[in-house]
Motif scaffolding. Structure first.
Motif, PDB file in Angstrom:
ATOM      1  N   PRO A   1      77.483  23.806  62.763  1.00 55.09           N
ATOM      2  CA  PRO A   1      78.348  24.837  63.353  1.00 55.09           C
ATOM      3  C   PRO A   1      78.145  26.192  62.665  1.00 55.09           C
ATOM      4  N   GLU A   2      78.419  27.248  63.407  1.00 55.89           N
ATOM      5  CA  GLU A   2      78.259  28.591  62.841  1.00 55.89           C
ATOM      6  C   GLU A   2      79.275  28.858  61.745  1.00 55.89           C
ATOM      7  N   ILE A   3      78.834  29.610  60.767  1.00 56.37           N
ATOM      8  CA  ILE A   3      79.710  30.023  59.670  1.00 56.37           C
ATOM      9  C   ILE A   3      80.628  31.123  60.184  1.00 56.37           C
ATOM     10  N   GLU A   4      81.880  31.040  59.808  1.00 55.57           N
ATOM     11  CA  GLU A   4      82.833  32.100  60.124  1.00 55.57           C
ATOM     12  C   GLU A   4      82.975  32.977  58.873  1.00 55.57           C
ATOM     13  N   TRP A   5      82.459  34.190  58.952  1.00 56.22           N
ATOM     14  CA  TRP A   5      82.512  35.125  57.831  1.00 56.22           C
ATOM     15  C   TRP A   5      83.700  36.060  58.000  1.00 56.22           C
ATOM     16  N   ALA A   6      84.376  36.348  56.907  1.00 52.72           N
ATOM     17  CA  ALA A   6      85.379  37.413  56.871  1.00 52.72           C
ATOM     18  C   ALA A   6      84.979  38.323  55.725  1.00 52.72           C
ATOM     19  N   GLU A   7      84.679  39.565  56.044  1.00 54.59           N
ATOM     20  CA  GLU A   7      84.241  40.518  55.026  1.00 54.59           C
ATOM     21  C   GLU A   7      85.393  41.439  54.662  1.00 54.59           C
ATOM     22  N   VAL A   8      85.567  41.635  53.356  1.00 56.73           N
ATOM     23  CA  VAL A   8      86.575  42.573  52.867  1.00 56.73           C
ATOM     24  C   VAL A   8      85.931  43.465  51.819  1.00 56.73           C
ATOM     25  N   ALA A   9      86.493  44.682  51.680  1.00 59.93           N
ATOM     26  CA  ALA A   9      85.883  45.668  50.784  1.00 59.93           C
ATOM     27  C   ALA A   9      86.820  46.132  49.680  1.00 59.93           C
ATOM     28  N   THR A  10      88.038  45.587  49.626  1.00 56.45           N
ATOM     29  CA  THR A  10      88.978  46.001  48.589  1.00 56.45           C
ATOM     30  C   THR A  10      89.558  44.776  47.886  1.00 56.45           C
ATOM     31  N   PRO A  11      89.927  44.938  46.615  1.00 61.41           N
ATOM     32  CA  PRO A  11      90.525  43.818  45.881  1.00 61.41           C
ATOM     33  C   PRO A  11      91.814  43.327  46.527  1.00 61.41           C
ATOM     34  N   SER A  12      92.643  44.238  47.014  1.00 61.47           N
ATOM     35  CA  SER A  12      93.909  43.821  47.634  1.00 61.47           C
ATOM     36  C   SER A  12      93.660  42.995  48.900  1.00 61.47           C
ATOM     37  N   ALA A  13      92.603  43.316  49.639  1.00 59.49           N
ATOM     38  CA  ALA A  13      92.268  42.542  50.837  1.00 59.49           C
ATOM     39  C   ALA A  13      91.838  41.118  50.465  1.00 59.49           C
ATOM     40  N   VAL A  14      91.145  40.971  49.338  1.00 56.27           N
ATOM     41  CA  VAL A  14      90.748  39.634  48.870  1.00 56.27           C
ATOM     42  C   VAL A  14      91.984  38.800  48.570  1.00 56.27           C
ATOM     43  N   VAL A  15      92.876  39.360  47.779  1.00 56.49           N
ATOM     44  CA  VAL A  15      94.082  38.635  47.367  1.00 56.49           C
ATOM     45  C   VAL A  15      94.937  38.297  48.586  1.00 56.49           C
ATOM     46  N   ASP A  16      95.099  39.254  49.479  1.00 56.01           N
ATOM     47  CA  ASP A  16      95.897  39.033  50.689  1.00 56.01           C
ATOM     48  C   ASP A  16      95.294  37.929  51.542  1.00 56.01           C
ATOM     49  N   ALA A  17      93.984  37.978  51.776  1.00 58.63           N
ATOM     50  CA  ALA A  17      93.313  36.964  52.597  1.00 58.63           C
ATOM     51  C   ALA A  17      93.386  35.585  51.944  1.00 58.63           C
ATOM     52  N   ALA A  18      93.240  35.534  50.633  1.00 58.68           N
ATOM     53  CA  ALA A  18      93.300  34.250  49.914  1.00 58.68           C
ATOM     54  C   ALA A  18      94.701  33.665  49.950  1.00 58.68           C
ATOM     55  N   ASP A  19      95.712  34.529  49.950  1.00 57.17           N
ATOM     56  CA  ASP A  19      97.100  34.064  50.013  1.00 57.17           C
ATOM     57  C   ASP A  19      97.490  33.588  51.408  1.00 57.17           C
ATOM     58  N   ARG A  20      96.982  34.251  52.435  1.00 57.16           N
ATOM     59  CA  ARG A  20      97.417  33.985  53.804  1.00 57.16           C
ATOM     60  C   ARG A  20      96.630  32.906  54.525  1.00 57.16           C
ATOM     61  N   GLU A  21      95.357  32.743  54.178  1.00 56.97           N
ATOM     62  CA  GLU A  21      94.500  31.854  54.958  1.00 56.97           C
ATOM     63  C   GLU A  21      93.784  30.846  54.068  1.00 56.97           C
ATOM     64  N   ARG A  22      93.270  29.819  54.709  1.00 56.91           N
ATOM     65  CA  ARG A  22      92.511  28.787  54.004  1.00 56.91           C
ATOM     66  C   ARG A  22      91.024  29.076  54.175  1.00 56.91           C
ATOM     67  N   TRP A  23      90.297  29.060  53.065  1.00 55.21           N
ATOM     68  CA  TRP A  23      88.860  29.334  53.056  1.00 55.21           C
ATOM     69  C   TRP A  23      88.123  28.153  52.474  1.00 55.21           C
ATOM     70  N   ASP A  24      86.883  27.963  52.906  1.00 57.43           N
ATOM     71  CA  ASP A  24      86.037  26.918  52.325  1.00 57.43           C
ATOM     72  C   ASP A  24      85.287  27.437  51.108  1.00 57.43           C
ATOM     73  N   LEU A  25      85.103  28.761  51.047  1.00 54.93           N
ATOM     74  CA  LEU A  25      84.365  29.382  49.952  1.00 54.93           C
ATOM     75  C   LEU A  25      84.740  30.854  49.868  1.00 54.93           C
ATOM     76  N   VAL A  26      84.774  31.371  48.648  1.00 55.89           N
ATOM     77  CA  VAL A  26      84.979  32.796  48.425  1.00 55.89           C
ATOM     78  C   VAL A  26      83.764  33.301  47.646  1.00 55.89           C
ATOM     79  N   VAL A  27      83.137  34.371  48.152  1.00 62.13           N
ATOM     80  CA  VAL A  27      81.995  34.998  47.486  1.00 62.13           C
ATOM     81  C   VAL A  27      82.449  36.382  47.023  1.00 62.13           C
ATOM     82  N   LEU A  28      82.334  36.637  45.712  1.00 63.44           N
ATOM     83  CA  LEU A  28      82.836  37.876  45.128  1.00 63.44           C
ATOM     84  C   LEU A  28      81.719  38.640  44.425  1.00 63.44           C
TER      85      LEU A  28
END
Length: 136
Positions: free
Chosen positions: A39-66
């Motif tokens: 299956p295709e990978i679902e990418w979510a790109e963020v460019a700010t630290p606050s967006a990382v924290v917000d996305a990690a708090d709100r949604e479930r991810w299989d992997l985080v690349v920083l």
């Protein structure tokens, strides 16, 4: 009545860098899928630290690349924050500026490290390995 098989969704990856070219390099290295017919990978790109924290708090991810070299808040500090604050934190990959920074990435509690210059094969293999471990 025709039965349809449930759609298998691909892995969800949160990708952080304040540099669009780094995000592009990672996505191009991995490709749209981990392997043929997956299956295709679902990418979510963020460019700010606050967006990382917000996305990690709100949604479930299989992997985080920083991106460990991001300007305002590097990926190493964010990795440590996520590992300390997010319940069932997904695996974290940190991209470092040099191979010699791997020891510092271990402080960040990152699950894996890939150093620059980004080698497409190393990036793809590391991400595939982390996702394979995450899929229990």
């Amino acid at each position: 009545m025709t039965e349809t098989s449930p759609r298998t969704s691909g892995p969800r990856i949160l990708l952080y860098s304040d540099d669009r070219t780094v995000r592009d390099q990672v996505r191009l290295a991995v490709g749209p899928r981990l392997r043929a017919h997956a299956p295709e990978i679902e990418w979510a790109e963020v460019a700010t630290p606050s967006a990382v924290v917000d996305a990690a708090d709100r949604e479930r991810w299989d992997l985080v690349v920083l991106d460990g070299e991001a300007d305002k808040a590097g990926g190493m500090g964010l990795a440590r924050q996520l590992k300390s604050e997010v319940y069932e934190c997904p695996p974290v990959l940190v991209l470092t500026g040099r191979a010699e920074d791997a020891w510092l990435a271990s402080w960040s509690l990152a699950d894996a490290v890939v150093s620059r210059p980004l080698d497409a094969i190393a990036v793809q293999a590391t991400i595939a390995g982390l996702l394979a471990g995450a899929r229990v």
